[in-house]
Design a protein around this motif. Structure first.
Motif, PDB file in Angstrom:
ATOM      1  N   ASN A 289       0.831  -1.188   0.000  1.00 23.54           N
ATOM      2  CA  ASN A 289       0.000   0.000   0.000  1.00 23.54           C
ATOM      3  C   ASN A 289       0.877   1.255   0.000  1.00 23.54           C
ATOM      4  OD1 ASN A 289      -1.748   2.108   0.595  1.00 23.54           O
ATOM      5  ND2 ASN A 289      -3.033   0.834   1.889  1.00 23.54           N
TER       6      ASN A 289
ATOM      7  N   VAL B 236       0.591   3.646   3.162  1.00 23.93           N
ATOM      8  CA  VAL B 236       1.193   3.090   4.371  1.00 23.93           C
ATOM      9  C   VAL B 236       2.712   3.221   4.307  1.00 23.93           C
ATOM     10  CG1 VAL B 236       1.565   0.968   5.673  1.00 23.93           C
ATOM     11  CG2 VAL B 236      -0.716   1.511   4.818  1.00 23.93           C
ATOM     12  N   THR B 237       3.295   2.925   3.171  1.00 25.85           N
ATOM     13  CA  THR B 237       4.745   3.012   3.016  1.00 25.85           C
ATOM     14  C   THR B 237       5.227   4.445   3.195  1.00 25.85           C
ATOM     15  OG1 THR B 237       4.706   1.154   1.492  1.00 25.85           O
ATOM     16  CG2 THR B 237       6.678   2.515   1.479  1.00 25.85           C
TER      17      THR B 237
ATOM     18  N   ASN C 137       3.696   6.931   4.777  1.00 24.50           N
ATOM     19  CA  ASN C 137       3.496   7.328   6.172  1.00 24.50           C
ATOM     20  C   ASN C 137       4.572   6.736   7.075  1.00 24.50           C
ATOM     21  OD1 ASN C 137       1.271   8.880   5.616  1.00 24.50           O
ATOM     22  ND2 ASN C 137      -0.184   7.235   6.018  1.00 24.50           N
ATOM     23  N   THR C 138       4.998   5.510   6.799  1.00 32.56           N
ATOM     24  CA  THR C 138       6.060   4.881   7.582  1.00 32.56           C
ATOM     25  C   THR C 138       7.381   5.612   7.394  1.00 32.56           C
ATOM     26  OG1 THR C 138       4.966   2.746   7.369  1.00 32.56           O
ATOM     27  CG2 THR C 138       7.281   2.707   7.993  1.00 32.56           C
TER      28      THR C 138
END
Length: 102
Positions: A77, A80-81, A83-84
């Motif tokens: 996703n 998600v990546t 945001n990480t």
């Protein structure tokens, strides 16, 4: 009034962008040895799989500038990546997003 606000906003963005360009290491060291600069470029598309240095154009760019690029794309996703990377303070040198992404 809107025109003045837009001009002010563009000026602030340009000043902020230039502030990040203050310490760029030299492409060639003083000793005359060829030193490469490696830039990480995050592309926020999981389907993107290109690599740099596999064709004559990218090799010529590296030879002329001393800059090598490592493309990084998410394996799952995209949001998600990204945001990480942001939360972990591990942002790459360059980030490419779609115009529709927040």
């Amino acid at each position: 009034m809107m025109k003045r606000f837009t001009l002010l906003l563009i000026s602030l963005v340009l000043v902020a962008a230039m502030a990040g360009c203050t310490s760029v290491p030299p492409a060639i060291s003083d000793s005359g040895e060829d030193s490469r600069i490696l830039l990480d470029w995050y592309i926020n598309f999981s389907w993107y799989s290109a690599s740099f240095g596999n064709n004559a154009v990218s090799r010529a760019l590296t030879d002329k500038t001393g800059v090598d690029i490592r493309f990084v794309s998410p394996e799952g996703n995209e949001s998600v990546t990204l945001n990480t990377l942001i939360a972990g303070d591990m942002l790459p040198d360059l980030v490419t997003l779609g115009w529709w992404e927040p």
